[in-house]
Motif scaffolding. Sequence first.
Motif, PDB file in Angstrom:
ATOM      1  N   LYS A  87       0.823  -1.214   0.000  1.00 11.39           N
ATOM      2  CA  LYS A  87       0.000   0.000   0.000  1.00 11.39           C
ATOM      3  C   LYS A  87       0.853   1.256   0.000  1.00 11.39           C
ATOM      4  CE  LYS A  87      -3.844  -2.260   2.446  1.00 11.39           C
ATOM      5  NZ  LYS A  87      -3.209  -3.597   2.456  1.00 11.39           N
ATOM      6  N   ARG A  88       1.985   1.218   0.684  1.00 14.76           N
ATOM      7  CA  ARG A  88       2.830   2.414   0.748  1.00 14.76           C
ATOM      8  C   ARG A  88       3.367   2.775  -0.628  1.00 14.76           C
ATOM      9  NH1 ARG A  88       8.316   3.291   4.027  1.00 14.76           N
ATOM     10  NH2 ARG A  88       8.512   1.089   3.603  1.00 14.76           N
ATOM     11  N   ARG A  89       3.758   1.801  -1.406  1.00 15.91           N
ATOM     12  CA  ARG A  89       4.256   2.086  -2.752  1.00 15.91           C
ATOM     13  C   ARG A  89       3.147   2.601  -3.665  1.00 15.91           C
ATOM     14  NH1 ARG A  89       8.329  -3.101  -3.943  1.00 15.91           N
ATOM     15  NH2 ARG A  89       9.786  -2.643  -2.238  1.00 15.91           N
ATOM     16  N   VAL A  90       1.970   2.028  -3.522  1.00 16.36           N
ATOM     17  CA  VAL A  90       0.829   2.506  -4.309  1.00 16.36           C
ATOM     18  C   VAL A  90       0.573   3.973  -4.008  1.00 16.36           C
ATOM     19  CG1 VAL A  90      -1.655   2.281  -4.684  1.00 16.36           C
ATOM     20  CG2 VAL A  90      -0.239   0.227  -4.506  1.00 16.36           C
ATOM     21  N   LEU A  91       0.635   4.348  -2.724  1.00  9.33           N
ATOM     22  CA  LEU A  91       0.357   5.723  -2.323  1.00  9.33           C
ATOM     23  C   LEU A  91       1.419   6.692  -2.835  1.00  9.33           C
ATOM     24  CD1 LEU A  91      -0.909   5.166   1.333  1.00  9.33           C
ATOM     25  CD2 LEU A  91      -2.241   5.883  -0.650  1.00  9.33           C
ATOM     26  N   VAL A  92       2.678   6.303  -2.807  1.00 14.79           N
ATOM     27  CA  VAL A  92       3.733   7.172  -3.335  1.00 14.79           C
ATOM     28  C   VAL A  92       3.466   7.483  -4.808  1.00 14.79           C
ATOM     29  CG1 VAL A  92       6.174   7.297  -3.946  1.00 14.79           C
ATOM     30  CG2 VAL A  92       5.505   6.473  -1.685  1.00 14.79           C
ATOM     31  N   LEU A  93       3.100   6.459  -5.567  1.00 16.74           N
ATOM     32  CA  LEU A  93       2.841   6.645  -7.003  1.00 16.74           C
ATOM     33  C   LEU A  93       1.649   7.568  -7.236  1.00 16.74           C
ATOM     34  CD1 LEU A  93       3.435   5.919  -9.930  1.00 16.74           C
ATOM     35  CD2 LEU A  93       2.003   3.885  -9.656  1.00 16.74           C
ATOM     36  N   THR A  94       0.547   7.346  -6.522  1.00 16.34           N
ATOM     37  CA  THR A  94      -0.638   8.177  -6.738  1.00 16.34           C
ATOM     38  C   THR A  94      -0.396   9.624  -6.310  1.00 16.34           C
ATOM     39  OG1 THR A  94      -1.535   7.484  -4.583  1.00 16.34           O
ATOM     40  CG2 THR A  94      -2.248   6.255  -6.533  1.00 16.34           C
ATOM     41  N   GLN A  95       0.360   9.836  -5.243  1.00 19.41           N
ATOM     42  CA  GLN A  95       0.653  11.198  -4.791  1.00 19.41           C
ATOM     43  C   GLN A  95       1.496  11.949  -5.824  1.00 19.41           C
ATOM     44  OE1 GLN A  95      -0.452  12.661  -1.593  1.00 19.41           O
ATOM     45  NE2 GLN A  95      -1.809  10.931  -1.969  1.00 19.41           N
ATOM     46  N   ASP A 133      -6.284   5.859  -5.305  1.00 23.21           N
ATOM     47  CA  ASP A 133      -5.564   6.247  -4.093  1.00 23.21           C
ATOM     48  C   ASP A 133      -6.381   5.991  -2.826  1.00 23.21           C
ATOM     49  OD1 ASP A 133      -3.406   8.238  -2.732  1.00 23.21           O
ATOM     50  OD2 ASP A 133      -5.406   8.818  -2.084  1.00 23.21           O
ATOM     51  N   THR A 134      -7.674   6.267  -2.860  1.00 23.04           N
ATOM     52  CA  THR A 134      -8.496   6.251  -1.637  1.00 23.04           C
ATOM     53  C   THR A 134      -8.538   4.897  -0.929  1.00 23.04           C
ATOM     54  OG1 THR A 134      -9.857   8.079  -2.449  1.00 23.04           O
ATOM     55  CG2 THR A 134     -10.794   6.711  -0.711  1.00 23.04           C
ATOM     56  N   PRO A 135      -8.807   3.777  -1.624  1.00 25.65           N
ATOM     57  CA  PRO A 135      -8.832   2.497  -0.893  1.00 25.65           C
ATOM     58  C   PRO A 135      -7.502   2.166  -0.226  1.00 25.65           C
ATOM     59  CG  PRO A 135      -9.853   2.267  -3.053  1.00 25.65           C
ATOM     60  CD  PRO A 135      -9.174   3.590  -3.042  1.00 25.65           C
ATOM     61  N   ALA A 136      -6.394   2.449  -0.926  1.00 19.37           N
ATOM     62  CA  ALA A 136      -5.082   2.173  -0.343  1.00 19.37           C
ATOM     63  C   ALA A 136      -4.815   3.077   0.851  1.00 19.37           C
ATOM     64  CB  ALA A 136      -3.997   2.367  -1.406  1.00 19.37           C
ATOM     65  N   ARG A 137      -5.169   4.346   0.721  1.00 20.45           N
ATOM     66  CA  ARG A 137      -4.919   5.302   1.808  1.00 20.45           C
ATOM     67  C   ARG A 137      -5.742   4.971   3.038  1.00 20.45           C
ATOM     68  NH1 ARG A 137      -7.658   9.899   1.909  1.00 20.45           N
ATOM     69  NH2 ARG A 137      -7.935   9.829  -0.354  1.00 20.45           N
ATOM     70  N   GLN A 138      -7.016   4.632   2.843  1.00 17.40           N
ATOM     71  CA  GLN A 138      -7.871   4.327   3.978  1.00 17.40           C
ATOM     72  C   GLN A 138      -7.467   3.023   4.667  1.00 17.40           C
ATOM     73  OE1 GLN A 138     -10.343   6.152   5.354  1.00 17.40           O
ATOM     74  NE2 GLN A 138      -9.992   7.840   3.934  1.00 17.40           N
ATOM     75  N   SER A 139      -7.169   1.998   3.893  1.00 14.16           N
ATOM     76  CA  SER A 139      -6.807   0.713   4.487  1.00 14.16           C
ATOM     77  C   SER A 139      -5.390   0.720   5.050  1.00 14.16           C
ATOM     78  CB  SER A 139      -6.959  -0.419   3.457  1.00 14.16           C
ATOM     79  OG  SER A 139      -6.203  -0.157   2.294  1.00 14.16           O
ATOM     80  N   PHE A 140      -4.541   1.654   4.589  1.00 14.92           N
ATOM     81  CA  PHE A 140      -3.169   1.751   5.089  1.00 14.92           C
ATOM     82  C   PHE A 140      -3.149   2.227   6.542  1.00 14.92           C
ATOM     83  CE2 PHE A 140       1.027   4.104   5.195  1.00 14.92           C
ATOM     84  CZ  PHE A 140       1.817   2.966   5.219  1.00 14.92           C
TER      85      PHE A 140
END
Length: 467
Positions: A87-95, A133-140
């Motif tokens: 999830k952290r890598r997904v969030l870096v990419l979306t940001q 981004d939202t599902p990864a951010r919320q579940s992270f």
Amino acid sequence: MTHTPDADAPHRTAMFGALRVRNFRLYVSANLISQVGTWMQRIGQDWLVLQLSGDSGVALGITTALQFGPTLLFSFYGGVLADRYDKRRVLVLTQVVMGVLALALGLLVTTDGIALWHVYVFAAALGVVASLDTPARQSFVSEMVGPEYLANAVSLNSTAFNAARLIGPAVAGAIIAVSGGSTAPAFLVNAASFGFTIASLLGMRAGELRPSTRVARAGGQLRAALVYTRQHPDLQLAMLLAFTIGTFGFNSQITIALMAREVFGLGAGAFGLLSTCYAIGSLSGALLSTRRSARPLQRFLIVSAVVFGVLLVISGLMGNYYAFAVMLVPTGAAALVFSVACNSFVQLGVEPQMRGRILALYFMAFMGGTPVGAPMIGWVSERFGAPWGLIGGGLVCIVVAAGAGAVLSRGRGVRVEVHVVPPSVQLHVAAAMGSVPAQAPPERVAGLAEEADGEVPGEQVAGGPAR
């Protein structure tokens, strides 16, 4: 090393307990800065659309619909990504991608090359990335703090979001006014703000995270989430209320802007101050919610939805600028009390390996109706007057929430007591005799979530802060 707080720590620091966790503390502080930029962009985008369209409520609704429409198409895939990958890598990419989009929009405005269709395109692109981004951010959040602090972390995350909502609109309104009406600075500041969140994600201690078991690539994962939700009536209730409130109630970016320009004849500075009043209430509601340490009750979701609808109607009836500004405070508080409770209700009611997909489905319900609701509220406001955008949305919220409450109370003894001294409202709920079989089938177990939460039949709920 994994963070392991002592057993009574959550009770000792109930209001800010999640801040004991370094990774979450780092993330939420950076996220506060980033969210200030995000709110600046939202105000700038709304004002830019009004400038380019000649104050069209429909154009404002279309922009909002394009930004939230991708939620219906891509959120489920975002949930699969959150359950399948880091999830952290997904969030870096979306940001990173969202920062680039904000920068490009700001440069277009700066060079006077902006047209209304450009705003539509950027709104849609931002919506696509946000839906991933939202599902990864919320579940992270659960991976940063673990289950013991999850409810508190959800509330603190909302507190940061609404603190930014308090600061961002006021700053955006001031910057736009100082810049002679140019919205470019709002977009450029937002582009820079994403760097703080990216830095916090990269600076986390990986060993202190609590990653959930990743789901292997396989067919039928989206269908599995739908089946899971169908087997849990409590989740269905939360998603029904989320869809209704999100579609017809959470349109403040449209209704407040139109009230400012059409009813009160004011400019960007006054619009920003009205948004700030709403944000003050939202921040208050989020702070109240930080005291929650357990999963909310189903009846609390229903009552909070009805209260929010009533306050929307009252706000729409305010014909004076100052009276309207004052009413936005409790309306914003009610909105966040419901929003945080519903989010916590869903997060604390699902298995970790399903959390990303179920949260994706939840946010599809919460934001997926916006493509229909936003243009509809814009059209109603334009056709019948801006106040009716608030009044109509509030009435829909009241009717649906009250209907859900009637269905939930069917087969139970429900009694409401109102006391004058001391002032309080007490709700008594008693399960009907024989309504719970000795051996309930698996699909009925989740429906008994309130008993598992401690809602003993006949328990009183005083009209004060929810547990």
